[in-house]
Motif scaffolding. Sequence first.
Motif, mmCIF file in Angstrom:
data_model
loop_
_atom_site.group_PDB
_atom_site.id
_atom_site.type_symbol
_atom_site.label_atom_id
_atom_site.label_comp_id
_atom_site.label_asym_id
_atom_site.label_seq_id
_atom_site.Cartn_x
_atom_site.Cartn_y
_atom_site.Cartn_z
ATOM 1 N N LEU A 98 -3.690 3.147 -0.783
ATOM 2 C CA LEU A 98 -3.281 1.859 -0.233
ATOM 3 C C LEU A 98 -4.533 1.156 0.284
ATOM 4 N N ASN A 129 -4.350 7.200 13.045
ATOM 5 C CA ASN A 129 -3.285 6.222 13.249
ATOM 6 C C ASN A 129 -2.105 6.911 13.922
ATOM 7 N N ASP A 178 -7.292 -1.276 1.751
ATOM 8 C CA ASP A 178 -7.541 -2.323 2.732
ATOM 9 C C ASP A 178 -9.043 -2.470 2.964
ATOM 10 N N GLN A 210 -3.511 0.663 9.221
ATOM 11 C CA GLN A 210 -2.510 -0.383 9.434
ATOM 12 C C GLN A 210 -1.409 -0.241 8.382
ATOM 13 N N THR A 211 -0.426 0.578 8.683
ATOM 14 C CA THR A 211 0.610 0.958 7.738
ATOM 15 C C THR A 211 1.792 -0.012 7.757
ATOM 16 N N ASP A 212 2.299 -0.342 6.573
ATOM 17 C CA ASP A 212 3.513 -1.149 6.473
ATOM 18 C C ASP A 212 4.696 -0.222 6.750
ATOM 19 N N GLU A 213 5.164 -0.232 7.987
ATOM 20 C CA GLU A 213 6.191 0.716 8.410
ATOM 21 C C GLU A 213 7.546 0.445 7.773
ATOM 22 N N ALA A 214 7.756 -0.763 7.262
ATOM 23 C CA ALA A 214 9.026 -1.081 6.603
ATOM 24 C C ALA A 214 9.123 -0.382 5.247
ATOM 25 N N ILE A 215 7.979 -0.245 4.578
ATOM 26 C CA ILE A 215 7.952 0.417 3.267
ATOM 27 C C ILE A 215 7.753 1.923 3.430
ATOM 28 N N TYR A 216 6.801 2.291 4.253
ATOM 29 C CA TYR A 216 6.480 3.707 4.432
ATOM 30 C C TYR A 216 7.201 4.211 5.691
ATOM 31 N N ASP A 217 8.526 4.288 5.532
ATOM 32 C CA ASP A 217 9.402 4.662 6.637
ATOM 33 C C ASP A 217 9.776 6.138 6.559
ATOM 34 N N TYR A 264 1.067 6.087 14.187
ATOM 35 C CA TYR A 264 2.287 6.117 13.382
ATOM 36 C C TYR A 264 2.223 7.252 12.359
#
Length: 256
Positions: free
Chosen positions: A6, A71, A8, A45-52, A73
């Motif tokens: 991922l 991180n 960034d 900085q993880t997209d928590e909605a996708i990587y739930d 999370y």
Amino acid sequence: MEGIILKDDTRYDYTEKYLQKKGYFINPHAEPSDLDFAVFPFLGQTDEAIYDDGFFTALKKNAPVFSGIRNKYLSEKCAKYGIAYYVMMDDKGVTVKNAVPTSEGVISYLINSLNRTVANSRILVIGYGVCGRDLSLRLTALGANVYALVRNREKECAAYADSATPIYHDEMCDHTFDAIVNTVPKCVLSDEDLKHTNQAVLIDIASKPYGFNMELAKKINSKSALLPGLPGKLSPQTAGEILGEYIDFVLRGTTK
């Protein structure tokens, strides 16, 4: 082996190329159950909605997770689901290798910022750890007069052995420097200390909370600068390959 990266950070482009050359298949569209590893954003900085929770539940057993810096999370999710979590910048080997492009970046900045040559300049390096020592050795090789701000006898002896002049905090006022480079991630120089630096170029390559008040440092010398993440900015290929080598090392170790 199949994995995702991922991205960034520019260095991840070279991490991907390195791993592909080693025979890994990077598939951004892979299902979690097909993944042998997952490299999350360098800064975490993880997209928590996708990587739930669903993602981590479905992740293939024994598939490790990586990120550049730690991180919260990712730490919590990996701990919750028993997933091995590797923070690449916490690895000593990565730190040692990254010291080279970091030093080159600092030297490049000094060459373009000092009003004189690096050779014969008086340069103080704060902190004699991995980065401080590597930088000191390279500056010495260029003919600089290198001083190392140390806190104990062990570091004093190490600096002395490397032909740097070790000094303690209370001895700073006895010297004049053309540049001061901080490598310690905590406040080392007070505002009062900065006022006695005789307009030296002040450089900070440490992480937060940094080594001194950069706002004041720039008032003392406009060429003073905060220079975080030099490897990724100036040598992304080398920095990316260093990360790729570490990921490969971990994956080979986990598959034995």
